[in-house]
Structure formats: structure tokens, C-alpha cells
Design a protein around this motif. Structure first.
Motif, short mmCIF file in Angstrom:
data_model
loop_
_atom_site.label_atom_id
_atom_site.label_comp_id
_atom_site.label_asym_id
_atom_site.label_seq_id
_atom_site.Cartn_x
_atom_site.Cartn_y
_atom_site.Cartn_z
N UNK A 1 23.28 22.27 60.96
CA UNK A 1 21.67 22.34 60.90
C UNK A 1 21.25 23.70 60.51
N UNK A 2 22.03 24.71 60.78
CA UNK A 2 21.50 25.83 60.09
C UNK A 2 21.61 25.81 58.49
N UNK B 1 16.08 15.33 65.22
CA UNK B 1 17.54 14.94 64.58
C UNK B 1 18.51 15.47 65.25
N UNK B 2 19.59 15.08 65.41
CA UNK B 2 20.85 15.56 65.92
C UNK B 2 21.97 15.38 64.96
N UNK B 3 22.42 16.60 64.52
CA UNK B 3 23.41 16.66 63.60
C UNK B 3 24.75 17.09 64.18
N UNK C 1 18.61 19.58 65.84
CA UNK C 1 19.69 20.02 67.15
C UNK C 1 21.09 19.53 66.61
N UNK C 2 21.75 20.37 67.06
CA UNK C 2 23.41 19.99 67.11
C UNK C 2 24.05 21.42 67.55
N UNK C 3 25.55 20.88 67.77
CA UNK C 3 26.27 21.98 68.46
C UNK C 3 26.35 23.18 67.38
N UNK C 4 27.03 24.09 67.76
CA UNK C 4 27.17 25.42 66.73
C UNK C 4 28.08 24.74 65.69
#
Length: 594
Positions: A378-379, A540-542, A371-374
């Protein structure tokens, strides 16, 4: 501002499309009659293929109805589409930004196309840059913006002139929760300050809850309309929260409830528990048996609950539970085995560090969420795990293979479903399956048997000769999943697979994913639907390339400041963790300039 005519009024609207390879035409709109008030924020909601986009395209004068009448702002759109287009602005799902042009150049281009005068655009630009917070990035190429910023720029380009009606087709698809909240603040500000009429189609029911009026479409028919409260009342006194027994994952209890359609209308993980809707005539003893003593309490209905009651009621017959998925993990291997190992992973693009020294591992049969903002990285992490992008440094092992030295061998053990439909749109469903099966090394009877199995598992029987590119989005997603699982991979990578899909389709998708994980398949998923993090064993949150949080959903909620017994949603936890990290990063910088 006086509003003499409704924003949109349709009477007996019909629209059909012929899909190549399918005998019967698709009824995109089937005898739809509705009236949308002016000066309000109105939502169109419904399952994939319900007719939402078709209705917006009719309103924009981009196509005409087969039967019926439609007026927009009091103008007959079939007779005078140009007059309608002169007074509206329309932002389609894939808004056409020019990625090589800067933010300012994109704005200027759209202002030129709409004939906006120099004097008007100066004032308009200033307002749009303030609302979107893009003023700092006017020289940046659009292609270098994050997904959320691109959507805000698309909205700004749509609004370079001041329209009487704004049509938005799923404007927040693929946008993280922070950017989604900011986009809605912009739209609400326009409605409040300018009494702008806005019609928005959305797959997010929490967004529709903000609207004054909601229209629910299914299968081309209008099945309900009214204020959000009226739709919510469809589920009044039927909604409950169950706390799973210790050691039972919420998704396990949810799957059990969904597999009992005689008693349960809907179930979804929420805050470490399971929210469910009981059928009004359900036998109490049957429901108690399903819950196996799990504590239960009644909760108020949400718009999404009312929506799910409507859709389940409209279904001609209850869908069977997904076909049982056979175990694909090699026999004798333990679910405690580590199948993905990441140590100090770094990826740089020139001087820019997209992923900075990230470490974690994933076990067999685990559902692991990124998970993470744009623009968070994460991509990039996801693409390195798939073997699609080499790491700059660090250790990365997938299915026992070092990806820095043997990417091709590792790829034979994984399946991949991309965010955007990446199959061959000009091939039929069967031709896509046959081609990709061959690419995975399947031949003869083995290929035939696997094709028949996935066609059944993903409800694609009868669609074999349909041209893939003409299928509705939900069918495309199921075909992509079927293709990714043809060769029975050990690990399945899913890149925002439910982006733009409605709650009903998301429930069915996750029921399949849960069955795959139980069979021993390891699932790695990126998503912007924070409710989907509740299905994961760990997440995970990045942000800005750095890992901010890792753990079970409950552990992440606690990190965000949730008390162990509180019901902080994953979306609230996500926003709190990202916001705290950004504020902490800004604080030293501000101190240095003091």
C-alpha cells in the motif's frame, strides 16, 4: 515468583522541559503519585503530551525528576539508576535496530551488550524465535523486514535477557492489526508464563482493555486509575448506537453530533453506524433533534468511552468546532469527476513485485482509504499516486495529469503529509510554513494570508516561534497538515497521519478531514487504525501486492462474511479478508508438496 515490592512507585513526581521559542516551560509531569503492581500488565494511556513517555524514561533511569521520589522494583532510581537498568528492559518508540545486520546479528549484538552468556542465550533465542515466529528469517537483514516484523524483532532484542520489569513505549505504533494482535499475544504469554511485570504506554484503548490496571494521564497529571472496568463505568448508561438515515454517511452524522458539545460527549463511526456518548444532563429533545429520527439503541460502555468522558470532563472549556475550511476545488467541477485513475498499475523492485496489476479510480471530494498489513504494497501504491515513485507499467492519472509523463505538474495540485514528521525540526513553526509556502509558489500577501488561515485552522496560534522538532507529536501532526494545505491542493495524500495519536486527537483530526472532503478536496489515506476506515467513502485492502477487496466499508464487511444487518467491525473484516487470502494462497502450495 514472590513480589515484595511494587514494579514502580512514584510520589509527587514533577518534570518540566523548556521548548525553545515558548516562554513557559512544559509540565511533562505535574505532582504524579502512583503505584504499579508487580507481576501484572499495566497500561499508561492519555492524550499526546500527557507525560507517558516521560514517566517511562524516568522509570528506565534515563532522566531524573525535578521533584518527588521514584522507586523501581524497590530501588530508588535517582540514587542507583544502574541497578534499575540491570533488572529492566526498555523498548522505546523508535527502537534502534541495525538495518544492515541480519535478525540473528541484531540479537547477538544486544545479547553482547547485556552480557548474556552463550549458554543462556541459546535457550533464550529458541524461546524468542518461537514466540515471534522469526525463526525462519534469522538470515534476513532487519531493513528488509515488514514494520510488524521489525517491531517483533525489537521486542525480541529487548528480551534477550530475562528482565524483572519490561517497559514498552507504544510498541504497536505503525503496526497493522494482524501484527498488533501477534505482539500482544507475545506480551501476554510473558506475563502468564513468567509473571513478568509489564508497563506499556499505548494510544490504542482496546489494548489497554487487556491490562489489569490502567493509569490515565492528561497534561502531566494523573486523572484516573483503576481496573479497565472502573474506567469503563465513567460512561455507564451513556453509550448509544445510531443508524444514519439512508444516503447519510456515518461521518456526516458523527460531525453533527461532535459539533453539539452541550449534548454530546463523543461520537465515532462504527460498523456503518455512529457510536455516541450522551451527556448525563443532556436535554432529550435536543439529542432527538440532532439525530433527526435515526434509530437509536443503548450499548455497553467500552474503556475508550470511559476515557473520552474523563478527557472531556477535564477540559477547562469545550473546544470550538474546527474553523470552517473554504472550498478549494475549482468551481463548476462536479464531485462525480474522476480525479485519480489507475489501470493495471505494476511496480517491481528487481525480481520482486511490490504492486501487481492494480486498478481503481477516485472521485472528487471522496475519502479513499488504502489498507493492508505491513509489507502489503500500500505504501508503494501511495508513493506512486503522489508522484514520488515511478510505476514500472500501467496507466496512472492524477488531477488530469499522466504521472508517467508529467509528475512535476501533477505534484503542484497535491498536498502530502508523510507518516514520519518530515518538516525541518530546527526551524520554527512560522519558518516551516514560510519555507514550504515559497516552495509551493506562494508569495507576499497571499503567503501571509494563507499562513494566518492555517495557523487558526490547526490551533497553532501562539506556537509560531516554537522550534518544530521540540513540539509534542500532536502539534507536529497539525503543523504537517497545515503545511500540506498551504497551497489549497485539489488532492491531499495522508500516509498514516494519526499513527501514535490518542482518540481525542483522532476525533479532532477527522473532523477537519470531513470538512475538507465536504469542500471538494479529495483525500487519499493509509491507516492502521481500522476504525478510521469507517470515515472513508471507499477502501481497498491489499496484501502481497494484490488487491483483495474494494468498495464501501459496508461492502467490504459483506465480502468478509458479514450479514447485512450484523455489526462486524472493520478490524474483524480486515483480519478475515487477509487471513482468507493467505490461506487460499497456501493451500495450492501445500497441495503441490503433498
Amino acid at each position: 515468583m514472590a513480589h515484595d515490592a511494587p514494579a514502580l512507585a512514584g510520589r509527587g513526581l514533577h518534570k518540566r522541559f523548556q521548548i525553545k521559542g515558548v516562554a513557559e516551560p512544559t509540565r511533562a509531569l505535574d505532582d504524579v503519585t502512583l503505584e504499579v503492581p508487580a507481576g501484572k500488565l499495566t497500561a499508561l494511556v492519555g492524550p499526546d503530551g500527557a507525560g507517558k513517555t516521560t514517566l517511562l524514561r524516568l522509570a528506565a533511569g534515563l532522566m531524573s525528576a525535578d521533584e518527588g521520589s521514584l522507586s523501581v522494583l524497590g530501588i530508588d532510581v535517582a540514587k542507583d539508576p544502574q541497578s534499575v537498568q540491570d533488572r529492566i528492559s526498555y523498548m522505546p518508540q523508535r527502537f534502534g535496530l541495525y538495518e544492515d545486520l541480519s535478525v540473528q546479528e541484531n540479537l547477538d549484538l544486544y545479547a553482547d551488550l547485556h552480557g548474556v552468556s552463550r549458554s543462556v542465550r541459546r535457550e533464550r533465542y529458541a524461546r524468542l524465535m518461537e514466540m515471534t515466529d522469526l525463526g525462519r528469517f534469522t538470515d534476513r537483514p532487519a531493513g528488509k523486514l515488514s514494520g510488524g516484523m521489525k517491531q517483533k524483532l525489537g521486542l525480541a532484542c529487548t528480551l534477550v535477557r530475562s528482565p524483572a520489569l519490561l517497559l514498552l513505549d507504544e510498541p504497536t505504533v505503525g503496526v497493522d492489526p494482524l501484527s498488533r494482535r501477534e505482539l500482544w499475544e507475545i506480551v501476554q504469554q510473558l506475563v502468564d508464563d513468567e509473571q513478568l511485570s509489564v508497563i506499556v504506554s499505548t494510544a490504542y484503548l482496546d489494548e489497554a482493555e487487556r491490562c489489569a490496571q490502567v493509569f490515565v494521564l492528561q497534561g502531566g497529571k494523573l486523572i484516573a486509575q483503576g481496573a479497565p472496568g472502573e474506567i469503563r463505568d465513567k460512561a455507564k448508561d451513556l453509550c448509544f448506537i445510531a443508524t444514519p438515515p439512508k444516503g447519510t454517511a456515518p461521518r456526516t452524522l458523527q460531525a453533527k453530533l461532535l459539533d453539539a458539545p452541550a449534548s454530546i460527549i463523543d461520537a465515532v463511526p462504527q460498523g456503518g453506524e455512529v457510536r455516541f456518548i450522551r451527556k448525563p444532563d443532556a436535554n432529550a429533545a435536543s439529542v432527538d433533534a440532532l439525530l433527526e429520527g435515526a434509530p437509536v439503541e443503548s450499548v455497553p460502555a467500552r474503556l475508550e468511552d470511559g476515557f473520552m468522558v474523563l478527557l472531556r470532563t477535564q477540559q477547562a472549556k469545550a473546544k470550538a468546532a474546527p474553523t470552517e475550511l473554504a472550498a478549494t476545488a475549482p468551481r463548476g467541477e462536479s464531485k462525480d469527476d474522476v480525479v485519480i485513475e489507475v489501470k493495471d498499475l505494476v511496480r517491481k523492485f528487481g525480481d520482486f513485485t511490490a504492486v501487481a496489476s492494480t486498478s481503481f479510480d477516485v472521485r472528487r471530494g471522496e475519502i479513499f482509504g488504502l489498507l493492508g498489513p505491513n509489507g502489503a504494497g500500500k505504501t508503494t501504491t501511495f508513493r506512486m499516486l503522489c508522484g514520488l515513485l515511478p510505476a514500472s507499467s500501467g496507466f496512472l492519472q492524477v488531477a488530469g495529469v499522466n504521472l508517467r509523463t508529467a509528475r512535476a505538474h501533477a505534484r503542484s495540485k497535491i498536498g502530502y503529509v508523510s507518516q514520519k514528521f518530515a518538516l525541518y525540526g530546527n526551524l520554527t513553526v512560522a519558518e516551516n510554513l514560510h519555507f514550504f509556502g515559497g516552495a509551493y509558489g506562494l508569495r507576499g500577501n497571499r503567503l501571509h494570508d494563507r499562513m494566518q488561515t492555517v495557523l487558526q485552522q490547526f490551533d497553532l496560534v501562539g506556537q509560531e516561534q516554537a522550534t518544530s522538532g521540540q513540539l509534542p507529536g500532536g502539534f507536529k501532526q497539525r503543523l504537517a497538515m497545515a503545511t500540506g494545505l498551504l497551497h489549497e491542493p485539489e488532492i491531499l495524500f495522508l500516509d498514516e497521519p494519526t499513527s501514535g495519536t490518542d482518540p481525542l486527537a483522532r476525533r479532532e483530526f477527522w473532523r477537519r478531514i470531513t470538512a475538507l472532503a465536504e469542500a471538494g478536496v479529495t483525500i487519499i489515506i493509509t491507516t492502521h487504525f481500522m476504525e478510521e476506515a469507517e470515515y472513508c467513502d471507499r477502501i481497498v485492502i491489499q496484501d502481497a501486492g494484490k488487491l483483495l477487496a474494494i468498495g464501501t466499508p459496508q461492502q467490504v464487511r459483506v465480502q468478509a462474511g458479514s450479514a447485512a444487518d450484523s455489526r462486524l467491525s472493520m478490524e474483524e473484516a480486515f483480519i478475515d479478508i487477509v487471513t482468507q487470502a493467505r490461506e487460499a494462497k497456501r493451500a495450492p502450495a501445500q497441495g503441490a508438496h503433498a
